[in-house]
Design a protein around this motif. Structure first.
Motif, short mmCIF file in Angstrom:
data_model
loop_
_atom_site.label_atom_id
_atom_site.label_comp_id
_atom_site.label_asym_id
_atom_site.label_seq_id
_atom_site.Cartn_x
_atom_site.Cartn_y
_atom_site.Cartn_z
N GLU A 177 0.84 -1.19 0.00
CA GLU A 177 0.00 0.00 0.00
C GLU A 177 0.87 1.25 0.00
OE1 GLU A 177 -4.16 -1.34 2.13
OE2 GLU A 177 -2.66 -0.29 3.34
N ILE A 178 0.33 2.31 -0.54
CA ILE A 178 1.09 3.54 -0.63
C ILE A 178 0.16 4.72 -0.34
CG2 ILE A 178 0.69 3.70 -3.13
CD1 ILE A 178 3.51 4.94 -3.37
N GLY A 179 0.64 5.64 0.49
CA GLY A 179 -0.09 6.87 0.75
C GLY A 179 0.36 7.93 -0.24
N LEU A 180 -0.59 8.54 -0.93
CA LEU A 180 -0.25 9.46 -2.02
C LEU A 180 -0.98 10.79 -1.89
CD1 LEU A 180 -0.46 7.14 -5.16
CD2 LEU A 180 1.62 8.08 -4.15
N SER A 181 -0.33 11.81 -2.43
CA SER A 181 -0.96 13.09 -2.69
C SER A 181 -0.74 13.41 -4.16
CB SER A 181 -0.38 14.21 -1.81
OG SER A 181 -0.69 13.99 -0.45
N PHE A 252 4.14 13.64 -15.34
CA PHE A 252 3.83 12.64 -16.36
C PHE A 252 2.39 12.82 -16.83
CE2 PHE A 252 2.63 10.71 -12.34
CZ PHE A 252 1.45 10.02 -12.61
N ASP A 253 2.15 12.41 -18.07
CA ASP A 253 0.84 12.59 -18.67
C ASP A 253 -0.18 11.65 -18.06
OD1 ASP A 253 -0.89 13.74 -20.87
OD2 ASP A 253 -1.02 11.61 -21.36
N PHE A 254 -1.37 12.18 -17.79
CA PHE A 254 -2.43 11.36 -17.23
C PHE A 254 -3.77 11.80 -17.82
CE2 PHE A 254 -5.55 10.49 -13.75
CZ PHE A 254 -5.52 9.10 -13.84
N ARG A 255 -4.13 11.17 -18.93
CA ARG A 255 -5.43 11.40 -19.56
C ARG A 255 -5.72 12.88 -19.83
NH1 ARG A 255 -7.12 6.57 -21.63
NH2 ARG A 255 -7.01 4.93 -20.06
N GLY A 256 -4.79 13.55 -20.46
CA GLY A 256 -5.01 14.94 -20.82
C GLY A 256 -4.54 15.94 -19.81
N HIS A 257 -4.19 15.50 -18.59
CA HIS A 257 -3.58 16.34 -17.58
C HIS A 257 -2.10 16.01 -17.48
CE1 HIS A 257 -7.73 16.89 -16.18
NE2 HIS A 257 -7.31 17.88 -15.43
N THR A 258 -1.38 16.81 -16.73
CA THR A 258 -0.03 16.43 -16.29
C THR A 258 -0.10 16.26 -14.77
OG1 THR A 258 1.04 17.63 -18.08
CG2 THR A 258 2.38 17.08 -16.16
N ALA A 259 0.40 15.12 -14.29
CA ALA A 259 0.29 14.78 -12.87
C ALA A 259 1.62 14.89 -12.15
CB ALA A 259 -0.26 13.36 -12.71
N LEU A 260 1.56 15.31 -10.90
CA LEU A 260 2.67 15.23 -9.95
C LEU A 260 2.17 14.43 -8.76
CD1 LEU A 260 4.11 18.88 -9.75
CD2 LEU A 260 5.26 16.88 -10.68
N LEU A 261 2.95 13.45 -8.32
CA LEU A 261 2.59 12.65 -7.17
C LEU A 261 3.65 12.78 -6.09
CD1 LEU A 261 1.55 9.31 -8.94
CD2 LEU A 261 0.05 11.15 -8.17
N ARG A 262 3.22 12.75 -4.83
CA ARG A 262 4.15 12.70 -3.71
C ARG A 262 3.83 11.47 -2.88
NH1 ARG A 262 3.49 16.99 0.84
NH2 ARG A 262 1.81 15.55 1.34
#
Length: 311
Positions: A177-181, A252-262
């Motif tokens: 499991e991973i906690g993400l924002s 990184f590209d995510f369905r038309g958006h650009t995503a940042l994850l922490r």
């Protein structure tokens, strides 16, 4: 944790490198693709979601330059979509209403949503169910085109599967499991600039998510809570590979958006044996290679098409 709505609509950019609120006086043709026109009105419709973000203020020189590039990039996406649609029509590919409805229902059920939850999330994303269904239909047809013209050319060997398993061994853990924002932005340029500000300590990830993100978790610092690693999309796996709590992905590209994850937290599990995950890996590699062949196919479509850009 609210499930992530996988966006299918292409997000637009501002309609011109001028203060928001200015309008095109006369509609005009901005591109012609094999005799089929794209109008400024159509381009502006794709740009509409971002208008409110800049309304009421003057744009900086950097923003104006970025908007010119983003508008050009958006037009290229529209042209590519037209080429795909033309090929779909040429080959007589179809997707029935029942297939589309089944895909929509499968999507929200896989994301632990009821139909009501799904409609609420669509509302937050500024979409109607009809728009989402139309995007699903296009996605189905794109994959049928991919299967018809591309997939038959892709072969994944056992050696490739084993090499991938050994390189990504951390990804094959039971109950990991991973906690993400998350922060979702309209463009890569915006995301990279914001990522640098976060890394320099000019703004926290949570504050950036609350101020700029167009995804879930706004108001909670972009937090998605703890999720099962196995439930994440493959492109999220790739971006998160090897990261530890406190680390942030590259855009990184995510369905038309650009995503940042922490990564907020990480809980390991037991490693699954190769025999158990072999077909899963094979499917993933098959998809990656198929996308690469699809890119080559798109290049050929562009080369063979008669395309005139008038933007």
């Amino acid at each position: 944790m609210k499930p992530i709505l996988r966006l299918f609509l292409v997000l637009g950019v501002l309609l011109a490198a001028c203060p928001v609120g200015a309008a095109e006086v006369v509609d005009r043709v901005v591109a012609v693709v094999n005799g089929q026109a794209v109008t400024m009105f159509e381009l502006n419709q794709h740009m509409r979601p971002l208008l409110d973000r800049f309304r009421g203020r003057e744009l900086t020189a950097e923003e104006k330059a970025a908007i010119v590039k983003m508008r050009s990039d958006l037009l290229q996406k529209i042209v590519d979509e037209m080429l795909i649609n033309q090929e779909v029509e040429k080959l007589g590919l179809t997707a029935t209403d029942a297939e589309v409805q089944s895909s929509v229902e499968r999507f929200y059920k896989q994301n632990a949503m009821t139909a009501e939850d799904f409609d609420k999330q669509l509302l937050l994303e500024g979409m109607t169910r009809e728009q989402f269904a139309d995007s699903v239909r296009k996605d189905i047809l794109k994959h049928r085109l991919l299967g018809f013209m591309v997939r038959r050319k892709v072969v994944v060997s056992d050696e490739e599967v084993k090499a991938y398993y050994e390189k990504h061994i951390d990804s094959f853990q039971k109950d990991k499991e991973i906690g993400l924002s998350v922060i979702l932005l309209p463009s890569n340029d915006d995301a990279e600039a914001l990522r640098q500000r976060i890394q320099k300590g000019e703004i926290t990830f949570a504050d950036a998510a609350n101020l700029y993100s167009r995804g879930p978790g706004v108001g909670q610092g972009g937090s998605l809570g703890r999720v099962a690693w196995a439930d994440l999309a493959p492109d999220w796996h790739e971006s998160l590979e090897g990261l530890r709590p406190g680390d942030m992905t590259k855009p990184f590209d995510f369905r038309g958006h650009t995503a940042l994850l922490r990564v907020d937290e990480l809980q390991s599990g037991q490693t699954r044996p190769l025999e158990e995950v072999m077909e899963e890996i094979r499917d993933r590699l098959f998809g990656e290679q198929a996308e690469a062949r699809f890119s080559e196919y798109m290049e050929k479509l562009r080369a063979d098409a008669v395309i005139e850009i008038k933007l």
